[in-house]
Design a protein around this motif. Structure first.
Motif, mmCIF file in Angstrom:
data_model
loop_
_atom_site.group_PDB
_atom_site.id
_atom_site.type_symbol
_atom_site.label_atom_id
_atom_site.label_comp_id
_atom_site.label_asym_id
_atom_site.label_seq_id
_atom_site.Cartn_x
_atom_site.Cartn_y
_atom_site.Cartn_z
ATOM 1 N N HIS A 112 0.825 -1.214 0.000
ATOM 2 C CA HIS A 112 0.000 0.000 0.000
ATOM 3 C C HIS A 112 0.857 1.260 0.000
ATOM 4 O O HIS A 112 1.784 1.393 0.805
ATOM 5 N N PHE A 113 0.488 2.187 -0.857
ATOM 6 C CA PHE A 113 1.261 3.418 -1.031
ATOM 7 C C PHE A 113 0.280 4.575 -1.111
ATOM 8 O O PHE A 113 -0.557 4.627 -2.009
ATOM 9 N N VAL A 114 0.362 5.493 -0.144
ATOM 10 C CA VAL A 114 -0.560 6.642 -0.132
ATOM 11 C C VAL A 114 0.246 7.893 -0.464
ATOM 12 O O VAL A 114 1.212 8.228 0.238
ATOM 13 N N PHE A 115 -0.154 8.566 -1.528
ATOM 14 C CA PHE A 115 0.598 9.705 -2.058
ATOM 15 C C PHE A 115 -0.157 11.007 -1.819
ATOM 16 O O PHE A 115 -1.365 11.093 -2.063
ATOM 17 N N SER A 116 0.587 12.031 -1.366
ATOM 18 C CA SER A 116 0.010 13.364 -1.151
ATOM 19 C C SER A 116 -0.057 14.106 -2.468
ATOM 20 O O SER A 116 0.942 14.657 -2.934
ATOM 21 N N SER A 117 -1.236 14.150 -3.063
ATOM 22 C CA SER A 117 -1.411 14.951 -4.265
ATOM 23 C C SER A 117 -2.123 16.245 -3.875
ATOM 24 O O SER A 117 -2.211 16.578 -2.684
ATOM 25 N N SER A 118 -2.611 16.967 -4.848
ATOM 26 C CA SER A 118 -3.114 18.320 -4.557
ATOM 27 C C SER A 118 -4.230 18.692 -5.514
ATOM 28 O O SER A 118 -4.238 18.268 -6.685
ATOM 29 N N ALA A 119 -5.124 19.554 -5.029
ATOM 30 C CA ALA A 119 -6.144 20.126 -5.909
ATOM 31 C C ALA A 119 -5.498 20.989 -6.993
ATOM 32 O O ALA A 119 -6.166 21.376 -7.956
ATOM 33 N N ALA A 120 -4.203 21.286 -6.839
ATOM 34 C CA ALA A 120 -3.483 22.035 -7.869
ATOM 35 C C ALA A 120 -3.486 21.297 -9.211
ATOM 36 O O ALA A 120 -3.261 21.918 -10.252
ATOM 37 N N VAL A 121 -3.775 19.991 -9.220
ATOM 38 C CA VAL A 121 -3.831 19.264 -10.503
ATOM 39 C C VAL A 121 -4.989 19.757 -11.363
ATOM 40 O O VAL A 121 -4.971 19.610 -12.586
ATOM 41 N N SER A 145 3.789 18.505 -11.410
ATOM 42 C CA SER A 145 4.626 17.465 -10.784
ATOM 43 C C SER A 145 3.740 16.482 -10.016
ATOM 44 O O SER A 145 3.980 15.271 -10.032
ATOM 45 N N LYS A 146 2.695 16.994 -9.360
ATOM 46 C CA LYS A 146 1.796 16.104 -8.614
ATOM 47 C C LYS A 146 1.021 15.194 -9.572
ATOM 48 O O LYS A 146 0.827 13.999 -9.304
ATOM 49 N N LEU A 147 0.584 15.764 -10.693
ATOM 50 C CA LEU A 147 -0.157 14.957 -11.678
ATOM 51 C C LEU A 147 0.747 13.882 -12.291
ATOM 52 O O LEU A 147 0.323 12.734 -12.495
ATOM 53 N N MET A 148 1.995 14.246 -12.562
ATOM 54 C CA MET A 148 2.929 13.246 -13.118
ATOM 55 C C MET A 148 3.111 12.094 -12.126
ATOM 56 O O MET A 148 3.149 10.927 -12.531
ATOM 57 N N CYS A 149 3.218 12.433 -10.852
ATOM 58 C CA CYS A 149 3.384 11.374 -9.834
ATOM 59 C C CYS A 149 2.158 10.466 -9.820
ATOM 60 O O CYS A 149 2.282 9.235 -9.739
ATOM 61 N N GLU A 150 0.976 11.073 -9.892
ATOM 62 C CA GLU A 150 -0.251 10.260 -9.917
ATOM 63 C C GLU A 150 -0.200 9.262 -11.071
ATOM 64 O O GLU A 150 -0.572 8.095 -10.943
ATOM 65 N N ARG A 151 0.267 9.753 -12.225
ATOM 66 C CA ARG A 151 0.291 8.880 -13.428
ATOM 67 C C ARG A 151 1.341 7.788 -13.293
ATOM 68 O O ARG A 151 1.126 6.651 -13.722
ATOM 69 N N ILE A 152 2.461 8.123 -12.708
ATOM 70 C CA ILE A 152 3.512 7.110 -12.464
ATOM 71 C C ILE A 152 2.928 5.994 -11.598
ATOM 72 O O ILE A 152 3.087 4.794 -11.889
ATOM 73 N N LEU A 153 2.225 6.382 -10.551
ATOM 74 C CA LEU A 153 1.663 5.381 -9.623
ATOM 75 C C LEU A 153 0.580 4.561 -10.310
ATOM 76 O O LEU A 153 0.482 3.339 -10.115
ATOM 77 N N HIS A 154 -0.235 5.221 -11.117
ATOM 78 C CA HIS A 154 -1.284 4.519 -11.863
ATOM 79 C C HIS A 154 -0.660 3.460 -12.786
ATOM 80 O O HIS A 154 -1.097 2.299 -12.823
ATOM 81 N N ASP A 155 0.370 3.857 -13.532
ATOM 82 C CA ASP A 155 1.027 2.918 -14.456
ATOM 83 C C ASP A 155 1.679 1.774 -13.689
ATOM 84 O O ASP A 155 1.625 0.609 -14.121
ATOM 85 N N ALA A 156 2.297 2.104 -12.553
ATOM 86 C CA ALA A 156 2.952 1.061 -11.753
ATOM 87 C C ALA A 156 1.930 0.049 -11.248
ATOM 88 O O ALA A 156 2.195 -1.162 -11.210
ATOM 89 N N ALA A 157 0.751 0.544 -10.873
ATOM 90 C CA ALA A 157 -0.287 -0.368 -10.368
ATOM 91 C C ALA A 157 -0.763 -1.319 -11.466
ATOM 92 O O ALA A 157 -1.041 -2.497 -11.207
#
Ligand code: UFG
Length: 331
Positions: A112-121, A145-157
């Protein structure tokens, strides 16, 4: 006792989350380079490892030695206007580190990995509220940068079925621990509620209101202010959801109601009892008129219940924290 590795746990949201995790029965290990966080914000029995996420040997060793059940990843650079002037700092500090941390987490088979993203996306969001399906068009390198991280995690999943990441999109985080143990210690903070409280306490001479001609009911920007302790509880609720086999993905974290800058000013005046001065100035670049969360997906998945959503409580806790810090500085 389940063990959680928290990167950036000595920072504002991270420290409140560690407290909620400890109270929720978790064993908490913080990894923080203390560049903006403070070691005194890591309250025992949470443990602090002073180190940098870019030290992949250290991260691997920690994951191997401590074998956490989940990782919560707060550590990041978070000042949106600074990111416009220094985009590469944001892409290195936020995107590269998240990718390498996720790789180490996948290799260590931490589920389990919980990432701090932002409404800034969402960038300049349209409409009354935004949900997770709303268009994502960040307008700063920070948001990108936050959106890119979200996508990295999505692809990894997708590639690693045992890896279940969650991205929490925080709206406007404010307030402090109601018992006064923790709060925001960021120097030169620019956040409205904190700045307004510091003006009420005469630390700052005047509050500038950035823009009064927005297409909102009173012409000032509307935001969804969420109490940091409620947001901390979101992380605990999300871990429980994941432990029960719940799905990962992207979740808005707010209350679903907005307050304008003028309403915040009036609330801070009322709660503090100080009629501090306000100056109306031009719009600040990059401010969307309105940003309010539709957080029904989060509530449905986790059963999270806000406990401190009254705006007066958010302001009162911020004021109390700042008062305490002033007293300590004077002693
Ligand atoms: N504002 C003022 N005067 C001030 C400070 C702020 O009028 O002295 C106004 C801003 O112009 C804006 C509103 O108050 O309209 C809220 O501003 P904040 O700086 O408190 O917060 P932001 O909405 O700009 O940004 C925050 C975080 C971001 C995050 C975003 C998500 O800083 O990292 O919320 O909603 F992405």
């Amino acid at each position: 006792m389940p063990k959680i590795l928290v990167t950036g746990g000595a920072g504002y949201i991270g420290s409140h989350t560690c407290l909620a995790l400890v109270q929720g029965g978790y064993d908490v290990l913080v990894l923080d380079n203390l560049s903006t966080g403070r070691k005194e914000m890591v309250l025992p029995p949470a443990r602090l490892v002073h180190g940098d996420l870019s030290d992949s040997g250290l991260v691997r060793e920690l994951l191997h030695r401590e074998a956490p059940d989940a990782v919560i990843h707060f550590a990041a650079s978070i000042v949106a206007p600074e990111s416009v002037a220094a985009p590469l700092k944001y892409y290195c500090n936020n995107v590269s580190t998240t990718a390498s941390l996720a790789l180490a987490v996948v290799e260590a088979r931490v589920p389990h990995f919980v990432f701090s993203s932002s409404a800034a996306v969402y960038g300049t969001a349209q409409g009354c509220t935004v949900d997770e399906a709303s268009p994502v068009e960040p307008i700063t390198p920070y948001g990108s940068s936050k959106l890119m991280c979200e996508r990295i995690l999505h692809d990894a999943a997708l590639a690693h079925p045992g890896f279940v990441p969650v991205s929490l999109r925080y709206f406007n985080v404010a307030g402090a621990d109601p018992e006064g143990r923790l709060g925001n210690v960021t120097p030169d903070a620019t956040h409205l509620i904190k700045v307004a409280c510091l003006t009420a306490l005469r630390v700052r001479p005047v509050l500038q209101v950035f823009g009064t001609d927005y297409p909102t009911p009173d012409g000032t920007c509307t935001r969804d202010y969420v109490h940091v302790s409620d947001l901390a509880d979101v992380h605990v609720a999300m871990l429980r959801h994941l432990e029960q086999g719940g799905r990962g993905g992207v979740f808005n974290c707010g209350y679903g109601r907005g307050f304008s800058v003028r309403q915040i000013v009036e609330t801070v005046r009322k709660v503090s009892g100080v009629d501090f001065p306000v100056e109306h100035v031009d719009r600040r670049p990059g401010d969307p008129p309105s940003l309010v969360a539709d957080c029904s997906k989060l509530v449905k998945a986790t059963g999270w219940k806000p406990r401190r959503d009254a705006i007066e409580d958010i302001v009162r806790d911020t004021l109390e924290w700042e008062r305490r810090r002033l007293r300590q500085a004077a002693d």
